[in-house]
Motif scaffolding. Sequence first.
Motif, PDB file in Angstrom:
ATOM      1  N   GLY A  36     -25.527  -3.465  28.891  1.00 33.40           N
ATOM      2  CA  GLY A  36     -24.325  -4.597  28.473  1.00 33.40           C
ATOM      3  C   GLY A  36     -24.405  -5.110  29.873  1.00 33.40           C
ATOM      4  N   TRP A  37     -23.346  -4.873  30.375  1.00 37.15           N
ATOM      5  CA  TRP A  37     -23.607  -6.000  31.801  1.00 37.15           C
ATOM      6  C   TRP A  37     -23.706  -4.876  33.053  1.00 37.15           C
ATOM      7  CZ3 TRP A  37     -20.020  -3.066  36.142  1.00 37.15           C
ATOM      8  CH2 TRP A  37     -20.130  -2.437  35.477  1.00 37.15           C
ATOM      9  N   LYS A  38     -23.805  -3.499  33.003  1.00 30.14           N
ATOM     10  CA  LYS A  38     -24.115  -2.722  33.394  1.00 30.14           C
ATOM     11  C   LYS A  38     -25.616  -2.451  33.798  1.00 30.14           C
ATOM     12  CE  LYS A  38     -22.092   1.115  31.296  1.00 30.14           C
ATOM     13  NZ  LYS A  38     -22.031   2.201  31.163  1.00 30.14           N
ATOM     14  N   ALA A  39     -26.526  -3.393  33.263  1.00 28.42           N
ATOM     15  CA  ALA A  39     -28.044  -3.473  32.888  1.00 28.42           C
ATOM     16  C   ALA A  39     -27.856  -4.538  34.123  1.00 28.42           C
ATOM     17  CB  ALA A  39     -28.547  -3.394  31.767  1.00 28.42           C
ATOM     18  N   TRP A  40     -27.133  -5.311  33.967  1.00 28.56           N
ATOM     19  CA  TRP A  40     -26.865  -7.101  34.492  1.00 28.56           C
ATOM     20  C   TRP A  40     -27.132  -6.649  36.449  1.00 28.56           C
ATOM     21  CZ3 TRP A  40     -30.087 -10.834  33.336  1.00 28.56           C
ATOM     22  CH2 TRP A  40     -29.704 -10.982  31.256  1.00 28.56           C
ATOM     23  N   ALA A  41     -26.014  -5.611  36.121  1.00 24.66           N
ATOM     24  CA  ALA A  41     -25.439  -5.914  37.647  1.00 24.66           C
ATOM     25  C   ALA A  41     -26.530  -5.020  38.606  1.00 24.66           C
ATOM     26  CB  ALA A  41     -24.223  -4.672  37.702  1.00 24.66           C
ATOM     27  N   TYR A  42     -27.393  -4.384  37.944  1.00 22.57           N
ATOM     28  CA  TYR A  42     -28.230  -3.468  38.909  1.00 22.57           C
ATOM     29  C   TYR A  42     -28.772  -4.792  40.013  1.00 22.57           C
ATOM     30  CZ  TYR A  42     -27.104   1.313  37.921  1.00 22.57           C
ATOM     31  OH  TYR A  42     -26.526   2.479  37.666  1.00 22.57           O
ATOM     32  N   PRO A  43     -30.056  -5.513  39.282  1.00 19.36           N
ATOM     33  CA  PRO A  43     -30.677  -6.328  40.015  1.00 19.36           C
ATOM     34  C   PRO A  43     -29.810  -6.930  41.164  1.00 19.36           C
ATOM     35  CG  PRO A  43     -30.543  -7.446  37.629  1.00 19.36           C
ATOM     36  CD  PRO A  43     -29.586  -5.828  37.252  1.00 19.36           C
ATOM     37  N   ILE A  44     -28.462  -7.363  40.365  1.00 22.01           N
ATOM     38  CA  ILE A  44     -27.847  -8.412  41.404  1.00 22.01           C
ATOM     39  C   ILE A  44     -27.608  -7.487  42.947  1.00 22.01           C
ATOM     40  CG2 ILE A  44     -25.176  -9.082  42.258  1.00 22.01           C
ATOM     41  CD1 ILE A  44     -25.647  -9.858  39.039  1.00 22.01           C
ATOM     42  N   SER A  45     -26.594  -5.918  42.484  1.00 25.97           N
ATOM     43  CA  SER A  45     -27.006  -4.461  44.177  1.00 25.97           C
ATOM     44  C   SER A  45     -28.326  -4.798  44.640  1.00 25.97           C
ATOM     45  CB  SER A  45     -26.337  -3.512  43.353  1.00 25.97           C
ATOM     46  OG  SER A  45     -26.497  -2.777  44.210  1.00 25.97           O
ATOM     47  N   VAL A  46     -29.014  -4.458  43.962  1.00 25.81           N
ATOM     48  CA  VAL A  46     -30.047  -4.496  44.497  1.00 25.81           C
ATOM     49  C   VAL A  46     -31.418  -5.526  45.669  1.00 25.81           C
ATOM     50  CG1 VAL A  46     -33.186  -3.907  44.539  1.00 25.81           C
ATOM     51  CG2 VAL A  46     -32.005  -2.818  43.272  1.00 25.81           C
ATOM     52  N   ASP A  47     -30.955  -6.941  44.791  1.00 25.42           N
ATOM     53  CA  ASP A  47     -31.565  -8.190  45.752  1.00 25.42           C
ATOM     54  C   ASP A  47     -29.944  -8.625  46.935  1.00 25.42           C
ATOM     55  OD1 ASP A  47     -33.059  -8.352  44.132  1.00 25.42           O
ATOM     56  OD2 ASP A  47     -32.177  -9.996  42.365  1.00 25.42           O
ATOM     57  N   LEU A  48     -28.760  -8.231  46.509  1.00 24.00           N
ATOM     58  CA  LEU A  48     -27.751  -7.938  47.579  1.00 24.00           C
ATOM     59  C   LEU A  48     -27.678  -7.731  49.144  1.00 24.00           C
ATOM     60  CD1 LEU A  48     -24.879  -9.007  45.623  1.00 24.00           C
ATOM     61  CD2 LEU A  48     -25.963 -10.801  47.335  1.00 24.00           C
ATOM     62  N   LEU A  49     -28.362  -6.287  48.574  1.00 21.40           N
ATOM     63  CA  LEU A  49     -29.160  -5.585  49.654  1.00 21.40           C
ATOM     64  C   LEU A  49     -29.768  -5.413  50.431  1.00 21.40           C
ATOM     65  CD1 LEU A  49     -28.189  -3.031  51.065  1.00 21.40           C
ATOM     66  CD2 LEU A  49     -29.614  -1.217  49.659  1.00 21.40           C
ATOM     67  N   LEU A  50     -30.629  -6.400  50.031  1.00 18.03           N
ATOM     68  CA  LEU A  50     -32.122  -6.674  50.631  1.00 18.03           C
ATOM     69  C   LEU A  50     -31.769  -8.140  50.643  1.00 18.03           C
ATOM     70  CD1 LEU A  50     -35.215  -6.325  50.410  1.00 18.03           C
ATOM     71  CD2 LEU A  50     -35.167  -8.334  48.385  1.00 18.03           C
ATOM     72  N   VAL A  51     -31.078  -9.171  50.773  1.00 19.42           N
ATOM     73  CA  VAL A  51     -30.929 -10.177  51.428  1.00 19.42           C
ATOM     74  C   VAL A  51     -29.954  -9.582  52.755  1.00 19.42           C
ATOM     75  CG1 VAL A  51     -28.980 -12.175  51.136  1.00 19.42           C
ATOM     76  CG2 VAL A  51     -31.553 -11.334  49.477  1.00 19.42           C
ATOM     77  N   ALA A  52     -28.630  -8.436  52.416  1.00 17.90           N
ATOM     78  CA  ALA A  52     -28.310  -8.359  53.497  1.00 17.90           C
ATOM     79  C   ALA A  52     -28.871  -7.620  54.115  1.00 17.90           C
ATOM     80  CB  ALA A  52     -27.156  -7.228  52.572  1.00 17.90           C
ATOM     81  N   ALA A  53     -29.314  -7.150  54.530  1.00 19.01           N
ATOM     82  CA  ALA A  53     -30.185  -6.236  55.149  1.00 19.01           C
ATOM     83  C   ALA A  53     -31.239  -7.219  55.979  1.00 19.01           C
ATOM     84  CB  ALA A  53     -31.491  -4.920  54.901  1.00 19.01           C
ATOM     85  N   TRP A  54     -31.650  -7.747  55.347  1.00 16.91           N
ATOM     86  CA  TRP A  54     -32.955  -9.192  56.075  1.00 16.91           C
ATOM     87  C   TRP A  54     -32.116  -9.907  56.906  1.00 16.91           C
ATOM     88  CZ3 TRP A  54     -37.661  -9.565  57.227  1.00 16.91           C
ATOM     89  CH2 TRP A  54     -37.936 -11.422  57.323  1.00 16.91           C
ATOM     90  N   ARG A  55     -30.846 -10.376  57.024  1.00 24.84           N
ATOM     91  CA  ARG A  55     -29.889 -11.602  57.839  1.00 24.84           C
ATOM     92  C   ARG A  55     -29.942 -10.166  58.918  1.00 24.84           C
ATOM     93  NH1 ARG A  55     -23.949 -13.786  55.751  1.00 24.84           N
ATOM     94  NH2 ARG A  55     -23.457 -15.343  57.557  1.00 24.84           N
ATOM     95  N   ARG A  56     -29.125  -9.232  58.666  1.00 24.84           N
ATOM     96  CA  ARG A  56     -28.793  -8.609  59.810  1.00 24.84           C
ATOM     97  C   ARG A  56     -30.262  -8.473  61.039  1.00 24.84           C
ATOM     98  NH1 ARG A  56     -25.601  -4.170  60.653  1.00 24.84           N
ATOM     99  NH2 ARG A  56     -25.431  -3.253  62.772  1.00 24.84           N
ATOM    100  N   LEU A  57     -31.866  -8.349  60.164  1.00 24.07           N
ATOM    101  CA  LEU A  57     -32.328  -8.495  60.786  1.00 24.07           C
ATOM    102  C   LEU A  57     -32.554  -9.509  61.705  1.00 24.07           C
ATOM    103  CD1 LEU A  57     -35.352  -6.457  59.010  1.00 24.07           C
ATOM    104  CD2 LEU A  57     -34.077  -5.740  60.719  1.00 24.07           C
TER     105      LEU A  57
END
Length: 230
Positions: A36-57
């Motif tokens: 369901g929606w949980k399978a779609w939430a995982y890629p969003i979580s991974v990509d947002l964490l990647l973007v947040a870390a890169w923005r911090r750098l």
Amino acid sequence: MRPILRPDAVLVQAVIAGALSFAHLHDLASAAGQSGWKAWAYPISVDLLLVAAWRRLRTDGPSRLAWCWFLIALFASLGANVATAGFLDLAHPPAWLRFGIAGWPALAFLGGTLLAHTASDPTPATAVPEAAAPVLEVERDPAPAPKPGPAPALVVDDTPALPVADPAPDPATAPAPAPAMSVPAALVTHARKVADDHQSRTGFPIDTDTLRARLGVPAPMADAIAAQLT
């Protein structure tokens, strides 16, 4: 004027790569039991964490915290891309994959919280000026006052004082009188007209500084002209 939309090859490539990575993360989460929606939430979580870390750098500079979570998110995204290429049997996923997918939300929440609320470079403490060393004052005994002695005798001289003549100035060291400056008659005539004009306009005789400024002559010559006008 409306801006002209031009295709950017880098942007198109980024969109395609992001869509493929998003789909791989969704397929991996779905194979690990997240539906369901949980399978779609995982890629969003991974990509947002990647973007947040890169923005911090990019904004705060390199730091161990940002690099750590950037590599974790990159490993999760890259691992999903590799796992869906046939290296894992997604019909029968291993236990460690189910364990990793189930624990990812807590890990991503921890990383996002640390990246958002941890200061990268704390404000340096204000330097406290060193207190001045105390000055040790030594109290000294006052010097003893001299004992009064007998008053000296007053001697009165009745001899009348002779007048002393002023010494004659030495002709060799006496300053020589300044030679008189010759002023052309035409200049004196012009200066007299200027002086009369100034007195008729102001009601006061012209001074030396004004005369020198009006005639454009040096100060000694202006003094000589003023002496002839009086």
